[in-house]
Scaffold this active site. Structure first.
Site, PDB file in Angstrom:
ATOM      1  N   PHE A  51       0.815  -1.210   0.000  1.00  0.00           N
ATOM      2  CA  PHE A  51       0.000   0.000   0.000  1.00  0.00           C
ATOM      3  C   PHE A  51       0.851   1.263   0.000  1.00  0.00           C
ATOM      4  O   PHE A  51       0.440   2.306  -0.488  1.00  0.00           O
ATOM      5  CB  PHE A  51      -0.957   0.007   1.197  1.00  0.00           C
ATOM      6  CG  PHE A  51      -0.274   0.156   2.533  1.00  0.00           C
ATOM      7  CD1 PHE A  51      -0.103   1.400   3.104  1.00  0.00           C
ATOM      8  CD2 PHE A  51       0.211  -0.959   3.208  1.00  0.00           C
ATOM      9  CE1 PHE A  51       0.528   1.541   4.330  1.00  0.00           C
ATOM     10  CE2 PHE A  51       0.838  -0.831   4.426  1.00  0.00           C
ATOM     11  CZ  PHE A  51       1.005   0.424   4.992  1.00  0.00           C
ATOM     12  N   LYS A  52       2.062   1.173   0.508  1.00  0.00           N
ATOM     13  CA  LYS A  52       2.946   2.339   0.606  1.00  0.00           C
ATOM     14  C   LYS A  52       3.332   2.875  -0.766  1.00  0.00           C
ATOM     15  O   LYS A  52       3.720   4.034  -0.897  1.00  0.00           O
ATOM     16  CB  LYS A  52       4.190   1.987   1.418  1.00  0.00           C
ATOM     17  CG  LYS A  52       3.867   1.646   2.856  1.00  0.00           C
ATOM     18  CD  LYS A  52       5.113   1.112   3.567  1.00  0.00           C
ATOM     19  CE  LYS A  52       4.783   0.715   4.981  1.00  0.00           C
ATOM     20  NZ  LYS A  52       4.627  -0.704   5.172  1.00  0.00           N
TER      21      LYS A  52
END
Length: 164
Positions: free
Chosen positions: A128-129
């Site tokens: 997700f980063k």
């Protein structure tokens, strides 16, 4: 757009300063001095934009037609204002999200009965980063070039361990 610290709201910072500082002095967090307002009509006009288009414009709330710009740009523009020219911001978003494996970058998937979820794992590291950090890396590069400096920066990253 100016930013201030959660520990001292008397000092203002530019978007570029916030990008390079990361954390505010005395352990505070940077926050926008004001939160931009977006009316319902504007939100509706963004409904069918791609992720990179949405990221572009949010300063004047009128869409600037850039080829291959993205949804994320519209939202980012609200918080960057005139610190980055719209065409440069569009190029940053295009470059940042070009490595994502899904054509919608982060698709909104209908699971069932109006229950939706964003798939935020289509970036180059499947974490997700990637959604934020692909853009942040390009911001560093953009600002360093604009400063016309040969100096680099050292980025120290940390993880909570939630992605391995």
């Amino acid at each position: 757009m100016k930013y201030t610290s959660t520990r001292d709201n008397t000092v203002e910072y530019s978007f570029e300063e916030v990008v390079f500082e990361g954390l505010a002095p005395r352990g505070g967090l940077f926050v926008p001095k004001s939160i931009p307002k977006v009316d319902a009509g504007t939100l509706e006009s963004w409904e069918n934009l791609s992720f990179p288009e949405l990221a572009t414009e949010v300063n004047t709330f009128t869409l600037v037609a850039f080829q291959e710009s993205s949804k994320s740009l519209l939202v980012m523009k609200l918080f960057i204002e005139d610190e980055i020219a719209p065409e440069d911001l569009a190029e940053l978003a295009k470059k940042s999200y070009a490595t994502f494996s899904h054509p919608d970058t982060i698709p909104l998937v209908d699971l069932k009965n109006d229950l939706y979820i964003f798939e935020i794992f289509h970036g180059p590291t499947f974490a997700f980063k990637d959604v934020a950090l692909q853009f942040l890396g390009n911001l560093f590069e953009f600002f360093l070039k604009r400063r016309k400096t040969e100096e680099g920066i050292t980025v120290l990253g940390a993880t909570s361990g939630d992605t391995g």
